[in-house]
Design a protein around this motif. Sequence first.
Motif, PDB file in Angstrom:
ATOM      1  N   UNK A   1       0.823  -1.192   0.045  1.00 38.11           N
ATOM      2  CA  UNK A   1       0.026   0.132   0.115  1.00 38.11           C
ATOM      3  C   UNK A   1       0.869   1.230   0.039  1.00 38.11           C
ATOM      4  N   UNK A   2      -0.042   2.437   0.006  1.00 33.59           N
ATOM      5  CA  UNK A   2       0.766   3.673  -0.154  1.00 33.59           C
ATOM      6  C   UNK A   2       1.402   3.979   1.137  1.00 33.59           C
ATOM      7  N   UNK A   3       0.718   3.623   2.331  1.00 32.98           N
ATOM      8  CA  UNK A   3       1.056   4.083   3.397  1.00 32.98           C
ATOM      9  C   UNK A   3       2.106   3.336   4.348  1.00 32.98           C
ATOM     10  N   UNK A   4       2.939   2.646   3.688  1.00 35.16           N
ATOM     11  CA  UNK A   4       3.900   1.828   4.446  1.00 35.16           C
ATOM     12  C   UNK A   4       5.315   2.673   4.308  1.00 35.16           C
ATOM     13  N   UNK A   5       6.298   2.150   5.209  1.00 41.70           N
ATOM     14  CA  UNK A   5       7.607   2.443   4.945  1.00 41.70           C
ATOM     15  C   UNK A   5       8.266   1.744   3.804  1.00 41.70           C
ATOM     16  N   UNK A   6       8.520   2.424   2.754  1.00 43.98           N
ATOM     17  CA  UNK A   6       9.135   1.678   1.776  1.00 43.98           C
ATOM     18  C   UNK A   6      10.441   0.830   1.806  1.00 43.98           C
ATOM     19  N   UNK A   7      11.232   1.205   2.867  1.00 46.97           N
ATOM     20  CA  UNK A   7      12.440   0.580   3.391  1.00 46.97           C
ATOM     21  C   UNK A   7      12.180  -0.743   3.853  1.00 46.97           C
ATOM     22  N   UNK A   8      10.671  -1.046   4.109  1.00 49.24           N
ATOM     23  CA  UNK A   8      10.502  -2.455   4.591  1.00 49.24           C
ATOM     24  C   UNK A   8      10.644  -3.373   3.345  1.00 49.24           C
ATOM     25  N   UNK A   9      10.652  -2.967   2.181  1.00 47.53           N
ATOM     26  CA  UNK A   9      10.975  -3.831   0.964  1.00 47.53           C
ATOM     27  C   UNK A   9      12.430  -4.258   0.884  1.00 47.53           C
ATOM     28  N   UNK A  10      13.278  -3.689   1.505  1.00 50.18           N
ATOM     29  CA  UNK A  10      14.737  -4.059   1.620  1.00 50.18           C
ATOM     30  C   UNK A  10      14.876  -5.194   2.520  1.00 50.18           C
ATOM     31  N   UNK A  11      13.793  -5.559   3.402  1.00 42.22           N
ATOM     32  CA  UNK A  11      14.031  -6.752   4.212  1.00 42.22           C
ATOM     33  C   UNK A  11      13.627  -7.893   3.446  1.00 42.22           C
ATOM     34  N   UNK A  12      13.269  -8.050   2.258  1.00 37.46           N
ATOM     35  CA  UNK A  12      13.040  -9.352   1.618  1.00 37.46           C
ATOM     36  C   UNK A  12      14.347  -9.882   1.236  1.00 37.46           C
ATOM     37  N   UNK A  13      14.539 -11.266   1.469  1.00 38.86           N
ATOM     38  CA  UNK A  13      15.805 -11.627   1.171  1.00 38.86           C
ATOM     39  C   UNK A  13      15.902 -11.921  -0.023  1.00 38.86           C
ATOM     40  N   UNK A  14      15.097 -12.295  -0.897  1.00 39.19           N
ATOM     41  CA  UNK A  14      15.127 -12.634  -2.224  1.00 39.19           C
ATOM     42  C   UNK A  14      14.708 -11.909  -3.243  1.00 39.19           C
ATOM     43  N   UNK A  15      15.066 -12.127  -4.493  1.00 40.87           N
ATOM     44  CA  UNK A  15      14.582 -11.512  -5.683  1.00 40.87           C
ATOM     45  C   UNK A  15      13.084 -11.751  -5.909  1.00 40.87           C
ATOM     46  N   UNK A  16      12.185 -11.249  -5.450  1.00 36.53           N
ATOM     47  CA  UNK A  16      10.842 -11.413  -5.855  1.00 36.53           C
ATOM     48  C   UNK A  16       9.993 -10.051  -6.160  1.00 36.53           C
ATOM     49  N   UNK A  17       9.023 -10.564  -6.917  1.00 32.42           N
ATOM     50  CA  UNK A  17       8.151  -9.263  -7.230  1.00 32.42           C
ATOM     51  C   UNK A  17       7.582  -8.318  -6.226  1.00 32.42           C
ATOM     52  N   UNK A  18       7.859  -6.917  -6.128  1.00 28.80           N
ATOM     53  CA  UNK A  18       7.014  -6.090  -5.255  1.00 28.80           C
ATOM     54  C   UNK A  18       6.184  -5.132  -5.899  1.00 28.80           C
ATOM     55  N   UNK A  19       4.829  -5.234  -5.940  1.00 29.47           N
ATOM     56  CA  UNK A  19       3.911  -4.491  -6.564  1.00 29.47           C
ATOM     57  C   UNK A  19       3.084  -3.478  -5.829  1.00 29.47           C
ATOM     58  N   UNK A  20       3.373  -2.430  -6.170  1.00 24.85           N
ATOM     59  CA  UNK A  20       2.474  -1.284  -5.652  1.00 24.85           C
ATOM     60  C   UNK A  20       1.003  -1.124  -6.030  1.00 24.85           C
TER      61      UNK A  20
END
Length: 257
Positions: free
Chosen positions: A39-58
């Motif tokens: 969602x829009x209201x999340x801290x975008x840095x949380x996506x850096x916590x993903x350990x592997x290459x996976x799709x992140x869709x806004x």
Amino acid sequence: METNINPKITLVGAGPGSKDLITIRGLKAIESADVILYDALIAIELLDMVKKEIPSIYVGKRCGQHSFTQDDINILMVKNAFEHGHVVRLKGGDPFIFGRAQEEIDYAESFGIPVTVVPGISSVIAVPESQGIPLAKRGESSSFWVMTATKKEGSFSEDLKYASRSSSTMVIVMGIRKFKEIVTEVNKYRDSNTPIAIIQNGTFEDESCVITTLADAIEKDFTFDISKPGIIVIGKVVSEHPSFLNEEVMRVLHSAL
Ligand SMILES: C[S@@+](CC[C@H](N)C(=O)[O-])C[C@H]1O[C@@H](n2cnc3c(N)ncnc32)[C@H](O)[C@@H]1O
């Protein structure tokens, strides 16, 4: 054809904004995701916590950006679960607080996909707290009432009137656009000296807060950036805010001139 994809969905409450206000369980879910819809209201840095290459869709719905409808999101969630496996649906605050989580659960379950919910710290509590405003305080406010001011079709909710008539602390979400109308309505039932706070982008680095009273909010022209999420808090407890006393002194001085 046999596949070993095991579709499942986890709705994760990402917390109110700051990246370190997510739960440990929420982080673990992110780490085990095969795809993330955020969602829009999340801290975008949380996506850096993903350990592997996976799709992140806004899939945010904020104004001024391409908006996804709830139907688009439901379909994307299910499609990705069948294609990739574990979908983590990262939602602002807590998924069940004005988060349309139940609609997402019902839709996914109608396809036989299991859904788990990881609670999040809701902005309705964390954002006032981040400004030092306690929603309930012994001797001052024995309850708080969380509401959206308007109903689905845009008219004022009756709850706004009922809450204004009570002595409860009022926490209003999604109300910044209708700020003037809201304070005018509340002022019909509450003392016009009641303090109010308008907090935007709470817990993010650029958090801002305006402290005023109902009377001043009606009289003066406050303008807010409506692209930023904001919470309106109305009630005596707002006087706990560190700047309330200064504002009050200025008001008294000003009215004496
Ligand atoms: C659709 S509701 C979702 C609430 C979310 N599920 C929660 O528990 O915090 C979105 C509204 O929450 C409020 N909000 C969410 N995050 C905020 C933040 N960081 N600062 C101020 N208000 C926020 C705003 O009123 C915004 O319009």
